[in-house]
Scaffold this active site. Structure first.
Site, PDB file in Angstrom:
ATOM      1  N   GLY A 149      17.760 -21.587  45.492  1.00 28.38           N
ATOM      2  CA  GLY A 149      17.265 -20.144  45.767  1.00 28.38           C
ATOM      3  C   GLY A 149      15.953 -19.918  45.498  1.00 28.38           C
ATOM      4  O   GLY A 149      15.238 -20.715  44.530  1.00 28.38           O
ATOM      5  N   CYS A 150      15.384 -18.653  45.768  1.00 27.37           N
ATOM      6  CA  CYS A 150      13.862 -18.536  45.748  1.00 27.37           C
ATOM      7  C   CYS A 150      13.692 -18.274  44.197  1.00 27.37           C
ATOM      8  O   CYS A 150      12.637 -18.889  43.480  1.00 27.37           O
ATOM      9  CB  CYS A 150      13.395 -17.249  46.345  1.00 27.37           C
ATOM     10  SG  CYS A 150      14.513 -15.937  46.398  1.00 27.37           S
ATOM     11  N   PHE A 151      14.460 -17.414  43.517  1.00 29.48           N
ATOM     12  CA  PHE A 151      14.010 -17.299  42.107  1.00 29.48           C
ATOM     13  C   PHE A 151      14.250 -18.584  41.191  1.00 29.48           C
ATOM     14  O   PHE A 151      13.438 -18.663  40.545  1.00 29.48           O
ATOM     15  CB  PHE A 151      15.352 -16.147  41.747  1.00 29.48           C
ATOM     16  CG  PHE A 151      14.800 -14.704  41.901  1.00 29.48           C
ATOM     17  CD1 PHE A 151      13.598 -14.155  41.574  1.00 29.48           C
ATOM     18  CD2 PHE A 151      15.735 -13.787  42.570  1.00 29.48           C
ATOM     19  CE1 PHE A 151      13.108 -12.759  41.934  1.00 29.48           C
ATOM     20  CE2 PHE A 151      15.330 -12.683  42.879  1.00 29.48           C
ATOM     21  CZ  PHE A 151      14.086 -11.977  42.555  1.00 29.48           C
TER      22      PHE A 151
END
Length: 345
Positions: A149-151
């Site tokens: 995921g980006c986070f």
């Protein structure tokens, strides 16, 4: 391995969203890739530029295709959570290499997935967690990559060397994200008057990416990790502030020693830039690029250590990282198709 003359045929399933559009944009510049299929049920037979108006230099057309009809060596699945686990097993059975951009294969324990995603996990496949800076050797041999995921990408890169060195006992992650992280479909939350001139914390202690971050940072000594995201009025980017509490026997760590730890850990990683003392990572510096900037190294009198990272959520946090993983799987130079720096301003 140098596959300089090799061409890889690539298909993108679910190519109509932001990450699909970024995959197309980036792969069109890759010298060893041919995009053979882009799929969408909703936009069957629609030219790509009708959905992604920036992509005009292509004759690609969306098609509603089943896996067995794809003409490809490697498939990116840019599909929603829950949809990937229904598609990926068929792709693996058809002997495709697969890079999945959903959350369906990121967790080593499927019970964790079921808790945080609220649905049954129905696939027995295991993917390699696709952070190249950490799992490069595993990625080389994998058939299935679970693109992070980006986070988690920004958070893990900012904190991993501390965990590896056993320096800290507690990590608190505070992240600010651009609106594109919410996806292509508009909502009340992302409506312009609601996001402009505002900072919106959301899912304050219950964001599903918290479990992904915990898995990667807490796996050495069960370090406690907390995470809170905020939505800010920018289109692209994630700026992460990692607050870590030093263990008692590490309280004499200096800033210079801290920077050296990061420089050593990432010295061979082409897409991680460790900044000088007193430099702050900025979103505008990584926008449109696959780079992660890590800096802001400071330690206060209470033993709190602060590190910041900045990434483009759609590139390093999604599609660019997926292509980096592809390059490693296929034996291409790691930066092939990704050789560009961020936009400033």
């Amino acid at each position: 391995m140098n596959n300089g003359d090799k061409m890889t045929k690539v298909a993108i399933i679910g190519a109509s969203g932001y990450t699909g559009g970024e995959l197309i944009r980036l792969l069109l510049n890759h010298p060893h890739v041919e995009i053979t299929d882009i799929t969408s049920r909703k936009y069957d037979n629609v030219p790509v530029h009708k959905i992604h108006p920036n992509i005009r230099e292509s004759n690609l057309v969306f098609k509603d295709k089943n896996p067995e009809n794809l003409d490809a060596d490697l498939v990116f699945t840019a599909t929603p959570h829950g949809a990937s686990m229904k598609i990926v097993p068929d792709l693996i059975n058809l002997d495709f290499n697969v890079i999945d951009l959903s959350g369906d294969y990121r967790f080593r324990d499927t019970k964790v997935y079921e808790k945080w995603y609220g649905m049954e996990h129905t696939s027995d496949l295991k993917g390699v967690f696709g952070i190249p800076e950490i799992y490069k050797e595993e990625i080389k041999k994998a058939k299935l990559i679970a693109n992070p995921g980006c986070f988690p990408t920004g958070a893990i890169l900012a904190s991993y060397p501390l965990v590896k060195k056993d320096l800290v006992s507690r990590i608190i992650i505070d992240s600010k994200t651009g609106v594109s992280g919410a996806g292509v479909s508009p909502s009340e939350v992302t409506h312009y008057p609601n996001i402009a001139d505002n900072v919106n914390p959301y899912k304050i202690t219950k964001h599903r990416h918290a479990a992904e971050i915990q898995q990667e940072l807490g796996g050495f000594d069960e370090i406690k990790v907390s995470f809170t995201p905020h939505l800010v009025p920018v289109t692209r980017g994630i700026q992460t502030t990692s607050h870590s509490l030093l263990k008692e026997d590490n309280l004499d760590l200096t800033t210079d020693e801290l920077i050296k730890i990061y420089q050593d850990f990432y010295k061979n990683e082409i897409f991680v830039n460790i900044m000088d003392k007193d430099e702050i990572p900025h979103l505008r510096s990584v926008r449109g690029s696959n780079y992660a900037h890590i800096g802001g190294f400071e330690i206060d009198d209470t033993g709190r250590l602060v590190v910041l990272s900045a990434i483009d959520n759609l590139v390093k946090g999604a599609s660019g990282q997926a292509i980096h993983n592809m390059n490693i799987m296929e034996g291409f130079p790691e930066d092939e198709g990704l050789k560009f720096i961020g936009l400033n301003p």
